[in-house]
Design an enzyme around this catalytic site. Structure first.
Site, PDB file in Angstrom:
ATOM      1  CE  LYS A 238      -3.909   1.958   2.670  1.00  0.00           C
ATOM      2  NZ  LYS A 238      -4.708   1.879   3.765  1.00  0.00           N
TER       3      LYS A 238
ATOM      4  CB  SER B  12      -8.017   3.887   2.728  1.00  0.00           C
ATOM      5  OG  SER B  12      -7.057   3.252   3.601  1.00  0.00           O
TER       6      SER B  12
ATOM      7  CB  SER C 135      -8.094   1.001   5.881  1.00  0.00           C
ATOM      8  OG  SER C 135      -8.799   2.178   5.779  1.00  0.00           O
TER       9      SER C 135
END
Lengths: 97, 495
Positions: free
Chosen positions: B79, B154, B178
């Protein structure tokens, strides 16, 4: 209709604190969105928390502390590698006086 | 089976057994990315040249019969909020476009030492603020199961990449759901470790008392495999906890007879999505058949979690994001007259709308005259929420809930109304407030073929128990396992 909790004037004040700027349209939109959100958040007032201790961190341990030793750190080249605004080994900023 | 479809443990074993070269695996993965990522858009940055170079180095080691590290050759997607030395790290923000961290996050150092290869950085909501990956400054990611839908957020890029076989394994971060919510939307396994279990050093901060890094994987044992590598104390993160790291993979093998499962009634409200409810009930039935004891429990302060979370998270965010001032790194406006206007313009041009909204909310909650009414109040309610869990965990080993109230929603569906978007995290948020570990794994599909996630919540530092229950469930689940985006064109077969 949600209750008016925050005014446009307050939005302008908070924006100054947060070092953000908005045009008139954005200010209007933020004021209405923040009011909806804060109105929903006022739900917390249903709870009596007079005798409750606040929680900042969930893990109850003392900070992990390190010995005060000199260890390798970033080189000046690495430190300055992410900005073009450098002069004579310093970060260059706008005039403040 | 084609190479990119393999699980992490299969890849690691094939490399050790010399059945396939790491270079072949990495090349196959980049071929897959070239084919599907134009549709999914999971990646922001690819690390192809470097990854292929590392692959060759490991292949040489294999040839020379040198001892291999535990994850040798395993391709991992990261990420783009986790610092990677020399690889651009943007946080999905215009503010950090072109930022190359001069150091690695601790998890990255640990993974590299274990032989893992970073194949690229994945898309996310800007600074991890969002539930759909639509808040990325570089455009959204699309759900591999239905390209008109969001992958969740996210960590949407990481979950989509693993679901679409563009990576064997990925790192995500979880502040209010997330990792788990996108794992649920994309039909993969996502684990948020206990707060303090994994070092946050090099995780670019959103809300420091809530953030944790964790694995997104194709199956439960891969999650256990990665947890073993990334967990443990770190003298560069003062909130990391010095507890021994168990052999998670080994504890997965034990059965779950007589394990006590609580099902919080507040998570099954009237009017909830019936497909989610049905599938979760079926999962509970299977767990019961495996010998678990299941009872309804109550977490009475659940309904206060969302306001509590958004007050604390935005307050911490407003403080953490004060560092973006255009001076030492990141975006700087060219259009200013003095220092103050440089700050204001830089931040106003560099941040997107959701980040500004949260900074505003947090600044307001911390400002003079409102601190007690909002921030302090939220911290006190946080105590009540945490105590709810402590009470229940004195009698039960784990809690089982849905991960998200609905399957993946459509793009733009919730963008106009921030509060509706916030509500999609309603089942994941309490876990972060209490600092607990929780895992999401697929437990079935909606009639429209969208994956639905099951959330297992554990006691602090008992990731072993949730991994064990999840593993037992996965091994015994008879629901046919599906994969998205499979029939694009013929693939290279394992030789």
């Amino acid at each position: 209709m949600t209750k008016k909790i925050i005014t446009k004037k307050e939005v302008e004040y908070v924006a100054r604190l947060a070092k953000l700027e908005f045009n008139e349209e954005e200010k209007g939109e933020f004021t209405s969105q923040l009011n909806t959100i804060l109105d929903y958040f006022s739900k917390l007032n249903e709870l009596d928390t007079e005798k409750v201790e606040p929680t900042a961190y969930v893990v109850s341990q003392d900070n992990l502390l390190n010995e005060d030793e000199i260890k390798p750190s970033l080189s000046p080249e690495e430190v300055f590698s992410n900005t073009p605004y450098i002069q004579k080994g310093y970060f260059k900023v706008p005039k403040i006086m | 089976m084609t190479l990119h479809q393999l699980s992490a443990s299969e890849v690691v074993n094939l490399v050790k057994e010399k059945k396939v070269s790491v270079s072949e695996i990495i090349q196959d993965l980049y071929d897959r990315i070239a084919k599907v990522d134009p549709l999914v858009k999971a990646f922001l940055i690819l690390n192809q040249e470097e990854a292929l170079k590392q692959a060759k180095e490991i292949d040489t080691k294999v040839k020379k019969e040198e001892e291999l590290p535990p994850l040798a050759g395993l391709a991992i997607a990261v990420k783009d909020i986790i610092a990677t030395k020399g690889i651009e790290t943007t946080c999905g923000s215009r503010m950090l476009k072109g930022f190359y961290p001069p150091y690695n996050a601790t998890v990255i150092d640990k993974l590299k030492e274990a032989g893992a290869i970073i194949i690229g950085k994945t898309n996310l909501d800007e600074f991890a603020m969002g539930s759909s990956t639509e808040n990325s400054a570089f455009g959204p990611t699309y759900n591999p199961w239905d390209l008109e839908r969001v992958p969740g957020g996210s960590s949407g890029g990481s979950a989509a990449a693993v679901a679409a076989d563009e990576a064997f394994i990925a790192l995500g971060t979880d502040t209010g759901g997330s990792i788990r919510q996108p794992a649920s939307f994309c039909g993969v396994v996502g684990l948020k470790p206990t707060y303090g279990r994994v070092s946050r050093y090099g995780l670019i901060a959103y809300a420091s008392s809530l953030d944790q890094i964790g694995p997104i994987t194709k199956n439960v044992s891969d999650s256990a495999l990665l947890m073993r590598i990334i967990s443990g104390p770190d003298n560069r993160d003062s909130t990391s906890v010095d507890l021994p790291v168990p052999d998670y993979l080994k504890s997965c093998q034990e059965e779950i007879k007589n394990i006590k499962i609580g099902v919080p009634r507040e998570y099954f409200v009237e009017g909830m999505n019936f497909e989610v409810k049905d599938v979760v009930y079926q999962a509970l039935k299977l767990l019961e058949e495996l010998g678990a004891k299941i009872e309804e429990v109550s977490l009475p302060h659940t309904e206060y979690s969302l306001p509590t979370f958004y007050l604390i998270a935005t307050a911490e965010a407003s403080s953490n994001l004060a560092r973006y001032d255009g001076i030492q790194y990141g975006y700087r406006t060219e259009n200013y007259k003095d220092l103050s206007s440089m700050y204001q313009r830089t931040r106003s041009e560099g941040f997107g709308p959701e980040v500004k909204r949260r900074i505003m909310l947090g600044t307001y909650a911390l400002s003079s005259g409102y601190y007690d009414a909002y921030y302090l109040k939220a911290q006190k309610v946080r105590t009540l929420i945490k105590e709810d869990f402590t009470r229940v965990f004195s009698k039960y080993d784990i809690l089982v809930t849905p991960t998200s109230p609905t399957p993946a929603f459509k793009l733009k569906e919730k963008m106009a109304d921030p509060l509706t978007m916030y509500l999609s995290d309603i089942y994941t948020i309490p876990v972060n407030l209490a600092g607990l570990p929780a895992l999401s794994l697929n437990c079935g599909y909606s009639k429209g073929g969208l994956p639905i996630g099951l959330q297992l919540i554990g006691k602090p530092f008992e990731e072993e128990t949730i991994l064990r229950v999840a593993f037992n469930y996965e091994q015994n689940n008879k629901v046919e396992k599906r994969k998205p985006l499979q029939n694009l064109s013929p693939q290279k077969m394992v030789g």
